[in-house]
Design a protein around this motif. Sequence first.
Motif, PDB file in Angstrom:
ATOM      1  N   CYS A  31      36.100  19.197  40.200  1.00 51.96           N
ATOM      2  CA  CYS A  31      35.359  18.035  40.664  1.00 51.96           C
ATOM      3  C   CYS A  31      36.270  17.169  41.537  1.00 51.96           C
ATOM      4  O   CYS A  31      37.364  16.816  41.129  1.00 51.96           O
ATOM      5  CB  CYS A  31      34.877  17.247  39.443  1.00 51.96           C
ATOM      6  N   CYS A  34      36.643  13.388  39.612  1.00 52.66           N
ATOM      7  CA  CYS A  34      37.431  13.155  38.397  1.00 52.66           C
ATOM      8  C   CYS A  34      38.433  14.276  38.129  1.00 52.66           C
ATOM      9  O   CYS A  34      39.247  14.172  37.223  1.00 52.66           O
ATOM     10  CB  CYS A  34      36.508  12.972  37.191  1.00 52.66           C
ATOM     11  N   CYS A  56      29.176  18.044  38.359  1.00 52.02           N
ATOM     12  CA  CYS A  56      30.219  17.877  37.358  1.00 52.02           C
ATOM     13  C   CYS A  56      29.596  17.425  36.048  1.00 52.02           C
ATOM     14  O   CYS A  56      28.838  16.466  36.006  1.00 52.02           O
ATOM     15  CB  CYS A  56      31.232  16.841  37.846  1.00 52.02           C
ATOM     16  N   CYS A  59      31.546  13.734  34.903  1.00 49.02           N
ATOM     17  CA  CYS A  59      31.282  12.418  35.497  1.00 49.02           C
ATOM     18  C   CYS A  59      29.952  12.363  36.240  1.00 49.02           C
ATOM     19  O   CYS A  59      29.629  11.368  36.855  1.00 49.02           O
ATOM     20  CB  CYS A  59      32.427  12.012  36.419  1.00 49.02           C
ATOM     21  N   TRP A  61      29.100  13.806  38.884  1.00 45.95           N
ATOM     22  CA  TRP A  61      29.158  13.931  40.342  1.00 45.95           C
ATOM     23  C   TRP A  61      28.380  15.157  40.763  1.00 45.95           C
ATOM     24  O   TRP A  61      28.347  16.161  40.063  1.00 45.95           O
ATOM     25  CB  TRP A  61      30.626  14.070  40.768  1.00 45.95           C
TER      26      TRP A  61
HETATM   27 ZN   LIG Z   1      33.733  14.827  37.748  1.00 45.87          ZN
END
Ligand SMILES: [Zn+2]
Length: 88
Positions: A31, A34, A56, A59, A61
Amino acid sequence: MGKLTTPDWILKGGKKPVKKKEKGIFKIRKCPKCGSDKVSVVLGAEEGNGNGEWECKKCKWSGKNISMDYVSEEEFMKYLDEKGEEVA
Ligand SMILES: [Zn+2]
């Protein structure tokens, strides 16, 4: 009386052929936000537009510009080992 034979590689210019083994390059996707490797591809997120999207799990994403690490086989095995302990 023995007969010496000249190896073919000498006749062809003197360079001994070496079997070159390609070093394996393994990709680890991460990712970009993060740095977690808990990413998975999103399938059919949007009709006709869901190709190559990543998400992800950590987080939340999502996007296409996934981060890539190129590692050797040894490093990749180590990575799988570490990952294997985390995944239930
Ligand atoms: Zn992430």
